[in-house]
Enzyme design. Structure first.
Site, PDB file in Angstrom:
ATOM      1  N   LYS A   1       0.838  -1.194   0.000  1.00  0.00           N
ATOM      2  CA  LYS A   1       0.000   0.000   0.000  1.00  0.00           C
ATOM      3  C   LYS A   1       0.876   1.248   0.000  1.00  0.00           C
ATOM      4  CE  LYS A   1      -2.688   2.842   3.171  1.00  0.00           C
ATOM      5  NZ  LYS A   1      -3.268   2.980   4.528  1.00  0.00           N
TER       6      LYS A   1
ATOM      7  N   TRP B   1      -9.474   0.449   0.281  1.00  0.00           N
ATOM      8  CA  TRP B   1     -10.632   1.184   0.825  1.00  0.00           C
ATOM      9  C   TRP B   1     -10.236   2.302   1.791  1.00  0.00           C
ATOM     10  CZ3 TRP B   1     -10.399  -4.233   2.197  1.00  0.00           C
ATOM     11  CH2 TRP B   1     -10.859  -5.073   1.181  1.00  0.00           C
ATOM     12  N   HIS B   2      -9.081   2.909   1.600  1.00  0.00           N
ATOM     13  CA  HIS B   2      -8.630   3.966   2.500  1.00  0.00           C
ATOM     14  C   HIS B   2      -8.727   5.341   1.849  1.00  0.00           C
ATOM     15  CE1 HIS B   2      -6.011   0.819   4.850  1.00  0.00           C
ATOM     16  NE2 HIS B   2      -7.319   0.635   4.980  1.00  0.00           N
ATOM     17  N   TYR B   3      -9.743   5.554   1.029  1.00  0.00           N
ATOM     18  CA  TYR B   3      -9.912   6.852   0.361  1.00  0.00           C
ATOM     19  C   TYR B   3     -10.238   7.927   1.396  1.00  0.00           C
ATOM     20  CZ  TYR B   3     -14.445   4.432   0.300  1.00  0.00           C
ATOM     21  OH  TYR B   3     -15.544   3.674   0.634  1.00  0.00           O
ATOM     22  N   HIS B   4      -9.862   9.155   1.076  1.00  0.00           N
ATOM     23  CA  HIS B   4      -9.979  10.255   2.024  1.00  0.00           C
ATOM     24  C   HIS B   4      -9.978  11.578   1.266  1.00  0.00           C
ATOM     25  CE1 HIS B   4      -5.745   9.168   1.398  1.00  0.00           C
ATOM     26  NE2 HIS B   4      -5.481  10.458   1.486  1.00  0.00           N
TER      27      HIS B   4
END
Length: 602
Positions: free
Chosen positions: A435, A536-539
């Site tokens: 990641k 799934w770590h969108y920000h």
């Protein structure tokens, strides 16, 4: 929580729990009934939105105006649940969640069903799939507890530099983390695959070994998990138990369509006064804040949901609002802009036998701008082999050998047919995940229509910044070294014929294998672009200084705040859930201290 029947008097409580959990896993109908009963018993303040009525009944002798709630929180997710629990210690709180309860959903509750939950694309699923314009399949939570109900469970704090940049009080941050950890976080029982990754990382120089810790430190470590020793998930929804049930109302299946504003008077700042939502039966409800100036609507709908709702409520770029005939409340060109998602690339490691299921437990925090994590065993189960969930699942990775723009529904159907014909051993193995820590590539959210139930148009622009590609290449080379380490010899020691056979089967299954020529930078750069998926770590989308101020209050509007990952410029720690939950508690405590004026009064 009371234990059913015989368990209340069983002398060995831990054995009783094990028996109960085994029964839950074995009998799906019993699972739903028992968990539904448990949810009703433990959290009496949770109810379907259709059962909503005023907690302040009118006098039988005279009409009475509903005084409203002190706080209305939109989104019962990772931040919204601890925020609601905290504020309800002193004030009336209404928490509105568009999804259902997690307690009656076995795909949420048990680790072994993690991948099945992501595969469920029905309208009642806890996971709502979307496809970014980049062609990458993704998911967002649609359940009380938010992302903590559909993620891999890994718990690790943000680093000190993130806390400093946010301007947070380090002591209150520590207290808030500990408040979370004491309730739902566990030390994992390290699985063999995770041990091999740990030892391999140390062998190739991702050091020192920091042991089991929640802290963010360079090197290799074992982090916490929200799965207990029996594989049962403990999500942010359980933090609601810390709230005051007399002051807290939680509605599930309550989809907020609009924030209501008072805009009367020329030159007057818009003021949030309530929200309009629909229940599970399609009935519309409007609920108001109290008249007190401290009352607020707080958006905790996530990095997609919060900017999306701002746009639909009339706050955003004027051109976007006019396009869909949305009456403008406030022009702000930055709403939905500067979004980012941490790209993920995975390497499938075929093994000489089956491996135990494991989600992320070990992490390598490198100095090359990447984190190395791992999962194992999910692709080999029979339900997995007959399911096409892999297109949305980072730990499975199937279809990610197809470039993003070619990941269409026709490709899914081809993959589904092909997968069922492959021998079981093709799916034996695990994944090593890479990641990017701080991607520089940025995207945006824009409206496709005015239906809140539809996903907006979402673009992340993966790997458009050259620095991101360089970090990915460095990470793939670290993974290659790990796979050649002595720690992995026991998993990958196969004769040449076996290796070739497994490689051929894996290619047919569309799983990523280590490129043959890792010294070829251009080849690795293309590999990164072609195999990108998501963790799934969108920000972003509601950044500080552009959409909200340093207290996360929406600029130019009174009584409206955003508390979730949409305010972040970067994803905190290796995995963000710990910090987002902490943020909910932290902001709630700050709000109470400011409003009550006495730090020791609650």
């Amino acid at each position: 929580m009371s234990l059913p029947g015989f368990c209340s008097s069983f002398p060995a409580l831990h054995l009783c729990l094990l028996v109960c959990i085994t029964a839950l896993l074995s009998f799906s109908q019993g699972t739903q009934s028992e968990l539904d009963h448990e949810a009703e018993y433990k959290y009496p303040f949770i109810k379907p939105a259709s059962r909503f009525s005023s907690p302040y009944p009118s006098s039988p002798n005279a009409a009475r105006v509903h005084p409203g709630f002190d706080y209305i929180i939109v989104g019962g997710g990772t931040a919204g649940c601890p925020l609601a629990a905290t504020l309800s210690q002193n004030y009336s709180v209404l928490l509105l969640e568009r999804g259902g309860s997690p307690f009656s959903n076995a795909n949420v509750s048990f680790m072994q069903n993690f991948h099945i939950g992501l595969a469920d694309i029905s309208e009642t699923s806890a996971s709502q799939m979307f496809i970014s314009t980049d062609g990458v399949f993704n998911s967002r939570a649609r359940v009380l507890g938010g992302g903590t109900c559909i993620n891999a469970g890994f718990y690790t704090r943000a680093g000190p530099s993130f806390i400093r940049k946010a301007g947070w009080d380090s002591e209150l941050v520590r207290e808030s983390f500990e408040w979370i950890e004491q309730q739902i976080v566990h030390e994992p029982r390290l699985m063999p695959w995770q041990k091999a990754v740990r030892d391999g990382l140390l062998e190739v120089g991702v050091s020192p070994f920091n042991g089991f810790t929640y802290d963010h430190k360079y090197g290799t470590k074992v982090g916490g998990t929200i799965f207990d020793r029996y594989g049962r998930r403990h999500s942010a929804a359980e933090l609601l138990e810390a709230g005051d049930p007399e002051k807290l109302t939680v509605l599930v299946y309550a989809t907020v369509h609009k924030i209501e504003f008072d805009t009367r008077g020329p030159g007057r700042r818009p003021k949030a006064v309530g929200v309009t939502f629909k229940d599970e039966n399609g009935m519309t409800h409007t609920v108001s804040l109290t008249r007190r100036p401290e009352s607020e609507v707080i958006l905790s709908a996530g990095a997609i949901g919060s900017p999306h709702l701002l746009l639909l409520s009339g706050i955003g770029p004027i051109s976007d609002l006019e396009k869909f005939d949305i009456p403008p409340v406030l022009e702000n060109e930055y709403v939905g802009k500067e979004m980012a998602d941490n790209p993920l690339n995975t390497i499938f490691v075929p093994t000489n036998g089956s491996v135990q299921q494991s989600l992320i437990q070990t992490v390598g925090i490198t100095r090359h701008g990447v984190y190395i994590e791992a999962s194992s065993g999910f692709g080999q189960s029979s339900d997995s082999i007959h399911c096409d969930h892999g297109i949305a699942s980072a730990e499975i990775g199937q279809l990610s050998t197809i470039p993003p723009k070619e990941r269409n529904h026709e490709a899914i159907h081809r993959y589904r047919r092909r997968k069922r014909d492959l021998p079981h051993e093709a799916f034996m193995g695990g994944f090593i995940l890479e990641k990017l820590a701080k991607p520089k590539s940025r995207g945006h959210i824009t409206l496709k229509n005015t239906n809140i139930n539809d996903n907006p148009s979402i673009t992340f622009n993966y790997f458009t910044h050259p620095a991101d590609v360089g970090h990915c290449v460095a990470g793939i080379r670290i993974i290659e070294k790990v796979l050649k380490s002595k720690s992995f010899a026991g998993y990958t020691r196969l004769d040449q014929n076996s290796v070739e056979r497994l490689v051929n089967m894996s290619v047919a299954a569309n799983v990523n294998l280590i490129p043959k020529h890792t010294n070829d930078t251009k080849q690795l750069e293309q590999f990164c672009r072609d195999t990108v998926i998501t963790i799934w770590h969108y920000h972003g989308g509601c950044h500080v200084g552009k959409v909200v101020d340093e207290e996360y209050k929406v600029l130019g509007v009174d009584r409206l705040r955003v508390v979730d990952g949409s305010v972040f410029f970067e994803s905190p720690g290796t995995n963000p859930q710990a910090t987002v939950m902490m943020m909910g508690r932290y902001i709630g405590m700050q709000m109470l201290r400011k409003r009550l004026g006495d730090q020791n009064s609650f």
